[in-house]
Design a protein around this motif. Structure first.
Motif, short mmCIF file in Angstrom:
data_model
loop_
_atom_site.label_atom_id
_atom_site.label_comp_id
_atom_site.label_asym_id
_atom_site.label_seq_id
_atom_site.Cartn_x
_atom_site.Cartn_y
_atom_site.Cartn_z
N UNK A 125 21.37 -6.45 3.06
CA UNK A 125 20.95 -5.09 3.38
C UNK A 125 21.73 -4.55 4.58
N UNK A 126 21.70 -3.23 4.74
CA UNK A 126 22.28 -2.59 5.91
C UNK A 126 21.30 -1.58 6.46
N UNK A 127 21.35 -1.36 7.76
CA UNK A 127 20.47 -0.39 8.38
C UNK A 127 21.10 0.21 9.62
N UNK A 128 20.66 1.40 9.95
CA UNK A 128 21.12 2.08 11.16
C UNK A 128 20.07 1.87 12.23
N UNK A 129 20.34 0.95 13.14
CA UNK A 129 19.38 0.60 14.19
C UNK A 129 19.91 1.06 15.53
N UNK A 130 19.19 1.96 16.16
CA UNK A 130 19.63 2.53 17.43
C UNK A 130 18.94 1.85 18.60
N UNK A 179 18.38 2.29 -3.42
CA UNK A 179 17.14 3.08 -3.42
C UNK A 179 16.68 3.46 -2.01
N UNK A 180 16.92 2.59 -1.03
CA UNK A 180 16.36 2.81 0.31
C UNK A 180 17.45 2.90 1.37
N UNK A 181 17.18 3.74 2.37
CA UNK A 181 18.04 3.84 3.55
C UNK A 181 17.19 3.48 4.75
N UNK A 241 0.83 -1.21 0.00
CA UNK A 241 0.00 0.00 0.00
C UNK A 241 0.86 1.26 0.00
N UNK A 242 1.92 1.29 0.81
CA UNK A 242 2.72 2.52 0.83
C UNK A 242 3.76 2.54 -0.29
N UNK A 243 4.06 1.38 -0.87
CA UNK A 243 4.93 1.25 -2.03
C UNK A 243 6.25 2.03 -1.90
N UNK A 244 7.10 1.64 -0.96
CA UNK A 244 8.40 2.31 -0.86
C UNK A 244 9.19 2.16 -2.15
N UNK A 245 9.68 3.25 -2.67
CA UNK A 245 10.41 3.21 -3.94
C UNK A 245 11.82 3.77 -3.79
N UNK A 246 11.93 4.93 -3.15
CA UNK A 246 13.24 5.56 -3.01
C UNK A 246 13.19 6.51 -1.82
N UNK A 247 14.17 6.43 -0.94
CA UNK A 247 14.22 7.35 0.17
C UNK A 247 14.48 6.66 1.50
N UNK A 248 14.02 7.29 2.57
CA UNK A 248 14.29 6.85 3.93
C UNK A 248 13.12 6.05 4.48
N UNK A 249 13.41 4.85 5.01
CA UNK A 249 12.41 4.00 5.64
C UNK A 249 12.71 3.93 7.14
#
Length: 685
Positions: free
Chosen positions: A252-257, A227-229, A191-199
């Motif tokens: 994948x990589x992510x910044x998890x605090x 495409x995604x951060x 539904x939100x269709x992430x395409x490019x940007x910050x998640x």
């Protein structure tokens, strides 16, 4: 078979492995959780490594007749991680008893951490020295079943939840936090269709939201790593490690605090996130009101404070946070307790302000039993700050409580086709009729392809059935009994009819396949195609019944022979015929299934345009919401679907559900009996 079904076998092996450690090591349950998860990480990473390696090797350049060696970058582009030979699971499983398995596992972990900076200090290592060498060998073997080699999706989240549920330390989800079912994560991503940007996921758990959003981007746009951060927050340090492992195993990589999201915004993403996805803990009532009263993420105010100075219910804190994190055109999708959409008093005041922003986009009601550990129903909320002006005063109410697939007695989910059909309603709401029509076309083409594939299986079954009938013919003539001859005659007649029906079906399939469905087929053309394929779908159902009936008639002949036919050759032939029958039946089922999926859409939206469908969907205006006390509960608006007389009742599906229920009850009875025996033994009885 769905992912949940395939993972049940894995869970039993995991619990067996856990019992092994509990009995034979000095580790408590909270100590051996991570060592086992570390090995699960290696096993899953190896599965993904093996899956993508052939296509990588096929494209490697050659220089001087030598193929370039594999690199980390090769695997990162394919959503997997590179594994050195010593880190590959088959190597660890094959170690002899004389080898130091703990040292080998630690070396594997260190090699991965050396290659991937994001995993440094994350993977378990020192814990393996606490486990005996023989126990480690047994553990490696138990964690290497065939089911795990072929499993896909966010199995980390599922296995993580399994351990939290089974082990004594279950505090991680007592406040309502639990693994988000794959179906719901996929629905949110669709539904939100992430395409490019910050998640952003402020309650990221094991990172399943990130994995599914990346999967969607990979299917539609290309490399998700470009495409995604990903940004996440999680209060539990162990869970953060699991999330980092889950991301890494998918390339994948992510910044998890590490943070308590109620009180902290470590990424400083207020008003900056392009997408927010989350499944926060429900109905938390221990949040300190004074600590959050002036939080800029709460522009609509507090949702009520109790006498102890605590926020009465944290649901609307989360809802406000999600809305505040969004950028000017950002979208959010999240799971929420079904109580929240119609909560009263101060919560209703916050909800009213949210509706008045025009950003509430879609509400989806989900029935109970979708969650792995809880039976609670829930709702999916969707915000869209970039909604066009024409839709800002409306909310799409979608009641999906009657759309589900029964996986086990306690677990429901959406089939891929059900998920696509629900998503297509949102497409119509957004004026994307072309996507809706493309889905209808895909269902029809899938059904037609299944019909073409089923012909060979049917013909193979016919060959086996004829061979078996020929073998029984001689025995029947030798018996000469009227009962035997009558049973044989019934079989022979049915066989002739079945052979004629299979030939007619094969011709009909060929005829339908010759008339292609155009890529740009419009609604009228697709409706005609559905009508044209309907007889094929009905015939596939009838052939399933005929195939089963034919097999039973052969059994009747054997029964009439009163044991004379129970020779080794005939028993072998019976097994071969039954296998061919099952293959034919399984090949026929999708023909009608896919046709019914297309029909489901066309019956509800005959003009390929959004319309109100009682019991399913309604586009609701802000004025209607105001009249209903600002409620956002879909069931309050869509009403109840009119009762229909189903002339085409799916007895097979009903029987399958009954079988699933009975199987679950039997398994629970066995588990309960074993538990009672253990309790008596512990009491010395």
């Amino acid at each position: 078979m769905s992912q949940l079904q395939s993972l049940e076998a894995i869970e039993k092996r995991l619990w067996s492995a856990a019992d092994l450690l509990r009995a034979n090591s000095g580790l408590a349950s909270n100590e051996y959780f991570m060592p086992v998860m570390g090995l699960i990480f290696l096993r899953h990473a190896y599965s993904r490594y093996l899956a993508v390696r052939p296509q990588i090797e096929a494209t490697l350049p050659k220089r001087g007749g030598k193929v370039r060696a594999l690199t980390r970058e090769d695997f990162g582009q394919q959503g997997a991680i590179y594994l050195r030979p010593e880190a590959q699971f088959d190597h660890l499983v094959s170690l002899p008893d004389s080898a130091d398995r703990a040292a080998a596992i630690i070396a594997a972990m260190e090699g991965i951490e050396e290659d991937y900076e994001s995993l440094r200090g994350v993977l378990p290592k020192t814990e393996y020295h606490k486990i005996g060498n023989d126990d480690l060998g047994e553990l490696l073997r138990k964690l290497n079943p065939e089911e795990l080699k072929t499993a896909n999706g966010d199995i980390f989240g599922r296995i993580y939840e399994y351990f939290l549920t089974q082990f004594a330390d279950q505090g991680a989800h007592d406040g309502g936090e639990f693994f988000t079912p794959i179906s719901l994560v996929q629905m949110i991503a669709n539904v939100i269709e992430p395409a490019r940007g910050t998640v952003l996921d402020p309650a990221c758990g094991s990172g399943g939201m990130f994995v599914q959003s990346a999967n969607l981007v990979e299917r539609n746009y290309g490399d998700p790593t470009k495409a995604l951060t990903f940004y996440g927050m999680e209060k539990n340090a162990t869970t953060i490690k699991l999330a980092q492992m889950n991301l890494a195993v998918h390339g994948l990589q992510g910044n998890i605090a590490e943070a308590i999201s109620y009180y902290a915004d470590p990424h400083e993403l207020l008003g900056k996130a392009d997408y927010v996805m989350a499944n926060p803990p429900f109905n938390v009532d221990e949040v300190d009101a004074e600590k959050v009263r002036k939080d800029p993420r709460l522009p609509f105010g507090l949702p009520g404070v109790n006498k102890a100075g605590k926020v009465s219910n944290g649901n609307y804190l989360w809802i406000s946070y999600f809305h505040s994190y969004l950028s000017k055109r950002g979208r959010a999708g999240f799971v929420m307790s079904s109580q929240a959409s119609s909560a009263g008093r101060d919560e209703a005041a916050v909800r009213r302000k949210l509706v008045e922003t025009g950003d509430v986009d879609v509400m989806v009601a989900i029935r109970g039993n979708f969650f792995y550990t809880r039976t609670v129903p829930c709702e999916l909320w969707f915000f869209d700050k970039g909604k066009p002006k024409a839709r800002r005063d409306h909310v799409l109410m979608l009641d999906a409580r009657n759309v589900y697939r029964k996986v086990t007695r306690k677990i429901h989910d959406f089939s891929p086709e059900q998920l696509a059909n629900l998503t297509s309603i949102v497409w119509l709401y957004r004026g994307q009729a072309d996507r809706f029509l493309a889905l209808v076309r895909r269902h029809l083409l899938d059904g037609l392809a299944a019909a073409q594939d089923s012909v060979a299986s049917l013909q193979e079954y016919l060959v086996q059935a004829k061979a078996r009938a020929a073998s029984l013919a001689g025995l029947s003539r030798e018996g000469g009994d009227a009962t035997i001859l009558a049973a044989w005659q019934a079989l022979d007649d049915a066989l002739s009819t079945f052979a004629a029906d299979v030939a007619a079906y094969a011709m009909a399939v060929e005829k339908r396949a010759a008339k292609a469905i155009a890529d740009n087929a419009g609604n009228a053309a697709l409706r005609k195609a559905t009508e044209r394929l309907a007889p094929l779908a009905d015939t596939s159902r009838d052939l399933i019944k005929s195939a089963d009936h034919l097999y039973k008639l052969a059994g009747h002949v054997l029964d009439a022979l009163d044991g004379e036919g129970n020779t080794r050759d005939l028993n072998r032939q019976r097994k071969t015929t039954d296998e061919a029958r099952k293959a034919a039946v399984e090949a026929l089922k999708p023909v009608r299934y896919f046709h019914r999926q297309a029909l489901w859409l066309q019956e509800r939206f005959p003009d390929a345009e959004l319309r109100d469908v009682p019991g399913l969907v309604k586009l609701v205006s802000r004025a209607e919401i105001e009249k209903s006390d600002w409620s956002l509960t879909p069931g309050r608006y869509v009403g109840v679907a009119p009762e229909e007389v189903d002339e085409d009742f799916d007895f097979e599906a009903a029987l399958r559900d009954i079988h699933v229920e009975l199987k679950g009850l039997n398994e629970e009875a066995v588990e309960l009996a074993a538990k009672i025996v253990r309790n008596f033994e512990e009491l010395g009885a």
